[in-house]
Design a protein around this motif. Sequence first.
Motif, PDB file in Angstrom:
ATOM      1  N   VAL A  43     -16.176 -31.354 -19.828  1.00 42.71           N
ATOM      2  CA  VAL A  43     -15.029 -30.453 -19.969  1.00 42.71           C
ATOM      3  C   VAL A  43     -14.619 -30.047 -18.556  1.00 42.71           C
ATOM      4  CG1 VAL A  43     -14.221 -28.234 -20.840  1.00 42.71           C
ATOM      5  CG2 VAL A  43     -15.792 -29.614 -22.216  1.00 42.71           C
ATOM      6  N   PRO A  44     -13.410 -30.396 -18.155  1.00 44.13           N
ATOM      7  CA  PRO A  44     -13.001 -30.122 -16.775  1.00 44.13           C
ATOM      8  C   PRO A  44     -12.810 -28.640 -16.512  1.00 44.13           C
ATOM      9  CG  PRO A  44     -11.130 -30.873 -18.030  1.00 44.13           C
ATOM     10  CD  PRO A  44     -12.330 -31.004 -18.934  1.00 44.13           C
ATOM     11  N   SER A  45     -12.933 -28.292 -15.255  1.00 40.18           N
ATOM     12  CA  SER A  45     -12.628 -26.925 -14.843  1.00 40.18           C
ATOM     13  C   SER A  45     -11.135 -26.679 -15.045  1.00 40.18           C
ATOM     14  CB  SER A  45     -12.976 -26.724 -13.367  1.00 40.18           C
ATOM     15  OG  SER A  45     -12.091 -27.493 -12.555  1.00 40.18           O
ATOM     16  N   THR A  46     -10.771 -25.431 -15.035  1.00 39.51           N
ATOM     17  CA  THR A  46      -9.350 -25.082 -15.160  1.00 39.51           C
ATOM     18  C   THR A  46      -8.553 -25.718 -14.027  1.00 39.51           C
ATOM     19  OG1 THR A  46      -9.955 -22.995 -16.201  1.00 39.51           O
ATOM     20  CG2 THR A  46      -7.725 -23.162 -15.323  1.00 39.51           C
ATOM     21  N   ALA A  47      -9.097 -25.711 -12.839  1.00 39.05           N
ATOM     22  CA  ALA A  47      -8.389 -26.279 -11.690  1.00 39.05           C
ATOM     23  C   ALA A  47      -8.125 -27.768 -11.881  1.00 39.05           C
ATOM     24  CB  ALA A  47      -9.189 -26.038 -10.407  1.00 39.05           C
ATOM     25  N   ILE A  48      -9.119 -28.514 -12.357  1.00 44.12           N
ATOM     26  CA  ILE A  48      -8.929 -29.949 -12.580  1.00 44.12           C
ATOM     27  C   ILE A  48      -7.925 -30.178 -13.701  1.00 44.12           C
ATOM     28  CG2 ILE A  48     -10.036 -32.079 -13.376  1.00 44.12           C
ATOM     29  CD1 ILE A  48     -12.548 -31.169 -11.845  1.00 44.12           C
ATOM     30  N   ALA A  49      -8.029 -29.417 -14.769  1.00 44.32           N
ATOM     31  CA  ALA A  49      -7.080 -29.554 -15.882  1.00 44.32           C
ATOM     32  C   ALA A  49      -5.650 -29.304 -15.406  1.00 44.32           C
ATOM     33  CB  ALA A  49      -7.448 -28.596 -17.017  1.00 44.32           C
ATOM     34  N   LEU A  50      -5.475 -28.294 -14.589  1.00 45.39           N
ATOM     35  CA  LEU A  50      -4.138 -27.990 -14.074  1.00 45.39           C
ATOM     36  C   LEU A  50      -3.646 -29.066 -13.119  1.00 45.39           C
ATOM     37  CD1 LEU A  50      -4.524 -24.145 -13.571  1.00 45.39           C
ATOM     38  CD2 LEU A  50      -3.089 -25.308 -15.269  1.00 45.39           C
ATOM     39  N   ARG A  51      -4.533 -29.606 -12.292  1.00 46.71           N
ATOM     40  CA  ARG A  51      -4.126 -30.684 -11.388  1.00 46.71           C
ATOM     41  C   ARG A  51      -3.703 -31.923 -12.160  1.00 46.71           C
ATOM     42  NH1 ARG A  51      -8.632 -31.064  -6.750  1.00 46.71           N
ATOM     43  NH2 ARG A  51      -9.925 -30.357  -8.460  1.00 46.71           N
ATOM     44  N   LEU A  52      -4.424 -32.231 -13.249  1.00 46.60           N
ATOM     45  CA  LEU A  52      -4.047 -33.376 -14.079  1.00 46.60           C
ATOM     46  C   LEU A  52      -2.677 -33.165 -14.711  1.00 46.60           C
ATOM     47  CD1 LEU A  52      -7.509 -34.071 -15.697  1.00 46.60           C
ATOM     48  CD2 LEU A  52      -6.201 -35.696 -14.286  1.00 46.60           C
ATOM     49  N   ALA A  53      -2.462 -31.989 -15.279  1.00 48.32           N
ATOM     50  CA  ALA A  53      -1.171 -31.690 -15.898  1.00 48.32           C
ATOM     51  C   ALA A  53      -0.048 -31.746 -14.865  1.00 48.32           C
ATOM     52  CB  ALA A  53      -1.216 -30.326 -16.578  1.00 48.32           C
ATOM     53  N   ARG A  54      -0.291 -31.186 -13.713  1.00 45.63           N
ATOM     54  CA  ARG A  54       0.726 -31.201 -12.651  1.00 45.63           C
ATOM     55  C   ARG A  54       1.023 -32.637 -12.230  1.00 45.63           C
ATOM     56  NH1 ARG A  54      -0.569 -27.824  -7.491  1.00 45.63           N
ATOM     57  NH2 ARG A  54      -0.011 -26.132  -8.879  1.00 45.63           N
ATOM     58  N   TYR A  55      -0.011 -33.449 -12.098  1.00 47.66           N
ATOM     59  CA  TYR A  55       0.186 -34.836 -11.680  1.00 47.66           C
ATOM     60  C   TYR A  55       1.092 -35.580 -12.666  1.00 47.66           C
ATOM     61  CZ  TYR A  55      -0.395 -39.579 -10.308  1.00 47.66           C
ATOM     62  OH  TYR A  55      -0.121 -40.852  -9.919  1.00 47.66           O
ATOM     63  N   PHE A  56       0.840 -35.396 -13.962  1.00 45.83           N
ATOM     64  CA  PHE A  56       1.632 -36.074 -14.980  1.00 45.83           C
ATOM     65  C   PHE A  56       2.924 -35.333 -15.322  1.00 45.83           C
ATOM     66  CE2 PHE A  56      -2.585 -37.981 -15.853  1.00 45.83           C
ATOM     67  CZ  PHE A  56      -2.225 -39.313 -15.695  1.00 45.83           C
ATOM     68  N   LYS A  57       3.133 -34.175 -14.697  1.00 44.17           N
ATOM     69  CA  LYS A  57       4.351 -33.379 -14.892  1.00 44.17           C
ATOM     70  C   LYS A  57       4.543 -32.979 -16.357  1.00 44.17           C
ATOM     71  CE  LYS A  57       6.779 -35.191 -10.900  1.00 44.17           C
ATOM     72  NZ  LYS A  57       6.172 -36.345 -10.338  1.00 44.17           N
ATOM     73  N   VAL A  58       3.442 -32.516 -16.956  1.00 44.27           N
ATOM     74  CA  VAL A  58       3.464 -32.051 -18.346  1.00 44.27           C
ATOM     75  C   VAL A  58       2.687 -30.744 -18.434  1.00 44.27           C
ATOM     76  CG1 VAL A  58       3.647 -34.379 -19.326  1.00 44.27           C
ATOM     77  CG2 VAL A  58       1.391 -33.352 -18.986  1.00 44.27           C
ATOM     78  N   PRO A  59       2.928 -29.961 -19.481  1.00 41.89           N
ATOM     79  CA  PRO A  59       2.102 -28.765 -19.686  1.00 41.89           C
ATOM     80  C   PRO A  59       0.646 -29.179 -19.948  1.00 41.89           C
ATOM     81  CG  PRO A  59       4.041 -28.718 -21.114  1.00 41.89           C
ATOM     82  CD  PRO A  59       3.981 -30.083 -20.493  1.00 41.89           C
ATOM     83  N   VAL A  60      -0.272 -28.339 -19.566  1.00 39.40           N
ATOM     84  CA  VAL A  60      -1.695 -28.646 -19.754  1.00 39.40           C
ATOM     85  C   VAL A  60      -2.014 -28.922 -21.221  1.00 39.40           C
ATOM     86  CG1 VAL A  60      -2.581 -26.279 -19.974  1.00 39.40           C
ATOM     87  CG2 VAL A  60      -3.994 -28.037 -18.909  1.00 39.40           C
ATOM     88  N   GLU A  61      -1.263 -28.285 -22.136  1.00 37.55           N
ATOM     89  CA  GLU A  61      -1.471 -28.518 -23.574  1.00 37.55           C
ATOM     90  C   GLU A  61      -1.076 -29.932 -23.995  1.00 37.55           C
ATOM     91  OE1 GLU A  61      -0.724 -24.163 -22.897  1.00 37.55           O
ATOM     92  OE2 GLU A  61       0.320 -25.992 -22.321  1.00 37.55           O
ATOM     93  N   ASP A  62      -0.304 -30.632 -23.179  1.00 40.66           N
ATOM     94  CA  ASP A  62       0.027 -32.032 -23.470  1.00 40.66           C
ATOM     95  C   ASP A  62      -1.100 -32.982 -23.051  1.00 40.66           C
ATOM     96  OD1 ASP A  62       2.427 -31.192 -24.484  1.00 40.66           O
ATOM     97  OD2 ASP A  62       3.658 -32.127 -22.932  1.00 40.66           O
ATOM     98  N   VAL A  63      -2.034 -32.474 -22.258  1.00 42.20           N
ATOM     99  CA  VAL A  63      -3.182 -33.269 -21.838  1.00 42.20           C
ATOM    100  C   VAL A  63      -4.416 -32.899 -22.653  1.00 42.20           C
ATOM    101  CG1 VAL A  63      -4.640 -33.954 -19.889  1.00 42.20           C
ATOM    102  CG2 VAL A  63      -2.255 -33.315 -19.479  1.00 42.20           C
ATOM    103  N   PHE A  64      -4.636 -31.605 -22.865  1.00 39.16           N
ATOM    104  CA  PHE A  64      -5.839 -31.118 -23.529  1.00 39.16           C
ATOM    105  C   PHE A  64      -5.492 -30.260 -24.750  1.00 39.16           C
ATOM    106  CE2 PHE A  64      -6.891 -31.656 -19.062  1.00 39.16           C
ATOM    107  CZ  PHE A  64      -8.015 -32.449 -19.156  1.00 39.16           C
ATOM    108  N   ALA A  65      -6.367 -30.319 -25.761  1.00 46.99           N
ATOM    109  CA  ALA A  65      -6.209 -29.480 -26.941  1.00 46.99           C
ATOM    110  C   ALA A  65      -7.585 -29.207 -27.535  1.00 46.99           C
ATOM    111  CB  ALA A  65      -5.338 -30.162 -27.981  1.00 46.99           C
ATOM    112  N   LEU A  66      -7.686 -28.105 -28.252  1.00 52.99           N
ATOM    113  CA  LEU A  66      -8.904 -27.843 -29.014  1.00 52.99           C
ATOM    114  C   LEU A  66      -8.885 -28.734 -30.243  1.00 52.99           C
ATOM    115  CD1 LEU A  66      -9.068 -23.966 -28.746  1.00 52.99           C
ATOM    116  CD2 LEU A  66     -10.418 -25.648 -27.475  1.00 52.99           C
ATOM    117  N   ALA A  67     -10.009 -29.285 -30.605  1.00 51.47           N
ATOM    118  CA  ALA A  67     -10.081 -30.240 -31.717  1.00 51.47           C
ATOM    119  C   ALA A  67      -9.638 -29.639 -33.040  1.00 51.47           C
ATOM    120  CB  ALA A  67     -11.492 -30.798 -31.847  1.00 51.47           C
ATOM    121  N   ASP A  68      -9.764 -28.332 -33.199  1.00 51.31           N
ATOM    122  CA  ASP A  68      -9.390 -27.714 -34.463  1.00 51.31           C
ATOM    123  C   ASP A  68      -7.916 -27.340 -34.541  1.00 51.31           C
ATOM    124  OD1 ASP A  68      -9.425 -25.574 -32.730  1.00 51.31           O
ATOM    125  OD2 ASP A  68     -10.792 -24.352 -33.924  1.00 51.31           O
ATOM    126  N   ASP A  69      -7.133 -27.637 -33.493  1.00 52.97           N
ATOM    127  CA  ASP A  69      -5.692 -27.337 -33.496  1.00 52.97           C
ATOM    128  C   ASP A  69      -4.921 -28.353 -34.296  1.00 52.97           C
ATOM    129  OD1 ASP A  69      -6.094 -25.121 -32.022  1.00 52.97           O
ATOM    130  OD2 ASP A  69      -5.232 -25.892 -30.168  1.00 52.97           O
TER     131      ASP A  69
END
Length: 69
Positions: A43-69
Amino acid sequence: MNAPLTNRLRVLRAETGMSQTDLAEAIEVSRKTISTIEVGRFVPSTAIALRLARYFKVPVEDVFALADD
């Protein structure tokens, strides 16, 4: 409440045609970090998750989600 985290990292990477190594270099982490995130072993740190989202130019929720969502 400990819901597992899911991600679309492999899909986003495939859509852009980049390798794990390319993405790792772009966000300044190791290739192993990208690999373990993609398969759900890390499970990535918040910083890594945000860097990934920024790189792909999408909201972090477009990269990661809770399995029960």
